[in-house]
Design an enzyme around this catalytic site. Structure first.
Site, short mmCIF file in Angstrom:
data_model
loop_
_atom_site.label_atom_id
_atom_site.label_comp_id
_atom_site.label_asym_id
_atom_site.label_seq_id
_atom_site.Cartn_x
_atom_site.Cartn_y
_atom_site.Cartn_z
N LYS A 68 71.79 5.13 -51.97
CA LYS A 68 71.45 6.27 -52.82
C LYS A 68 72.72 7.03 -53.25
CE LYS A 68 67.01 5.48 -52.68
NZ LYS A 68 66.60 4.52 -51.70
C1 LIG Z 1 65.02 4.49 -51.24
C2 LIG Z 1 63.66 4.77 -51.74
C3 LIG Z 1 62.60 5.08 -50.89
C4 LIG Z 1 62.68 5.00 -49.40
O1 LIG Z 1 63.71 5.68 -48.84
P1 LIG Z 1 64.18 5.27 -47.36
O2 LIG Z 1 65.15 6.39 -47.04
O3 LIG Z 1 64.83 3.94 -47.46
O4 LIG Z 1 63.00 5.28 -46.49
C5 LIG Z 1 61.38 5.41 -51.44
N1 LIG Z 1 61.19 5.43 -52.76
C6 LIG Z 1 62.17 5.11 -53.62
C7 LIG Z 1 61.90 5.18 -55.09
C8 LIG Z 1 63.44 4.75 -53.15
O5 LIG Z 1 64.39 4.43 -54.01
#
Ligand SMILES: *Cc1c(COP(=O)(O)O)cnc(C)c1O
Length: 372
Positions: free
Chosen positions: A183
């Protein structure tokens, strides 16, 4: 020979690494002062709204659903084009996922189709801001108000994104962010949830740690079923270092996205049949730069040929409703045709903070060669 260019890569600076080492030496490595400091800074950024951190951007959404009292017999509307976590949390609380097809241009959930999918059982909507590009927030919250629905914004990809000049998370209902490694800012794994009031904060803290409430020196009580979802100070130290760079990171990603458009904008779609993302420089944090390939191209073939040219390409995402577990619930091919096509042909090109414009040029050249 140039090095392999991945589609995403975190950048952790030396100051952050030193801060992590300091936590490791401190004798307190689980949730502690760094978590509190990170929550305080996040809250300030989100306009003073209460924020709690967690060990993922998945449990944040599950907990929001629990706080909202959503469970068995309830329906929650979401998009088929997201990481499977978005729909899994609905099942996790015992509710029924209902999908609405996406808009082919933004690739986000189509809010007109959301409205058409609302029934007397609908309790909430989980919109996803794919690639960091928010949905029409005015329209989303007008629907929520009209039908008295809770919103759990899956803003996992949208930290740093805005709507009409306001940060995503600084307004609205529940807003969930992820700090997973890919992210825009990371804690290696982690997430945060923006809440509305103290009552929700108390519940969030309970669900975060086994349903436990403490009072005095030895008072402990459990009155709800919680899980084990707290963030560590090690993760929060990474988060604090990353968060201090948020603005730089967003600016750099916008610059890289502009460079993609500068190279591809002219004639790329016409000549290749591929589709660029919406050119949204007002709101998006450019978490991803995604192209939808023309039907004549096999995505697997494209990815492998890009890899031969030392370029990593990702795909975000396969349509959730076509996974085995969701098919077993009655979902099938043909139900959400736009999501199915986009899910088959979408690719994510390299986009991360430490890339440079030469990497963008190299990626575009390789892609044009492969698509020719
Ligand atoms: C990364 C992501 C998640 C989940 O996040 P985690 O921290 O990996 O549990 C959920 N929804 C979207 C759209 C994502 O990109």
């Amino acid at each position: 020979m140039n090095e392999f260019l991945p589609f995403s890569k975190p950048t952790i600076d030396e100051v952050t690494i030193a801060a992590v080492a300091e936590v490791l030496r401190s004798g307190w490595i689980t949730s502690g002062p760094k978590v509190l400091e990170f929550e305080k800074q996040l809250s300030a950024y989100f306009g003073g709204r209460p924020v709690r951190t967690f060990n993922s951007g998945t449990c944040t959404m599950e907990i929001a659903l629990r706080i909202a009292g959503i469970g068995s017999g309830d329906e929650v509307i979401t998009t088929p084009i997201s990481w499977v976590a978005t729909a899994n949390v609905i099942l996790e609380v015992g509710a029924k996922p209902v999908f609405a097809d996406i808009d082919p241009v933004t690739r986000n959930i189509d809010l007109d189709k959301v409205e058409a999918a609302i029934t007397t059982k609908t309790r909430a909507i989980i919109p996803v801001y794919l690639a960091g590009n928010p949905v029409d927030m005015d329209k989303l919250y007008a629907i929520a108000k009209k039908y008295n629905l809770r919103i759990i914004e899956d803003a996992a990809q949208a930290i740093g994104s805005t709507w009409k000049g306001r940060a995503i998370g600084s307004f609205g209902d529940f807003v969930s962010f992820s700090f997973q490694a890919n992210k825009n800012i990371t804690t290696s794994e982690g997430g945060c949830l923006v809440l509305n009031n103290n009552e929700e904060v108390m519940l969030a803290e309970k669900y975060r740690l086994q349903g436990v409430t403490r009072s005095g020196w030895d008072g402990i009580e459990v009155d709800v079923l919680g899980g084990k979802y707290n963030m560590t100070d090690i993760a929060a130290a990474i988060g604090l270092g990353q968060f201090s760079k948020l603005n730089d990171i967003t600016i750099k990603r916008r610059k890289l996205a502009r460079h993609y458009f500068a190279i591809l904008g002219n004639g790329f779609e016409k000549h290749t049949g591929a589709q660029l993302p919406v050119e949204n420089f007002e709101n998006s944090n450019w978490h991803l730069f995604q192209v939808v390939l023309p039907d004549r191209i096999s995505r697997a073939d494209f990815m492998s040929k890009m890899k031969d040219r030392k370029i990593g390409v990702g795909f975000h995402y396969a349509p959730i409703h076509l996974f085995k577990m969701y098919r077993a619930l009655g979902f099938k091919e043909g139900m959400f045709p736009i999501a199915e096509r986009v899910g088959r042909q979408i690719v994510s090109l390299p986009m991360f903070y430490s890339m440079n414009e030469g990497d963008v040029e190299h990626t575009c050249e390789a892609m044009l060669e492969v698509l020719r």
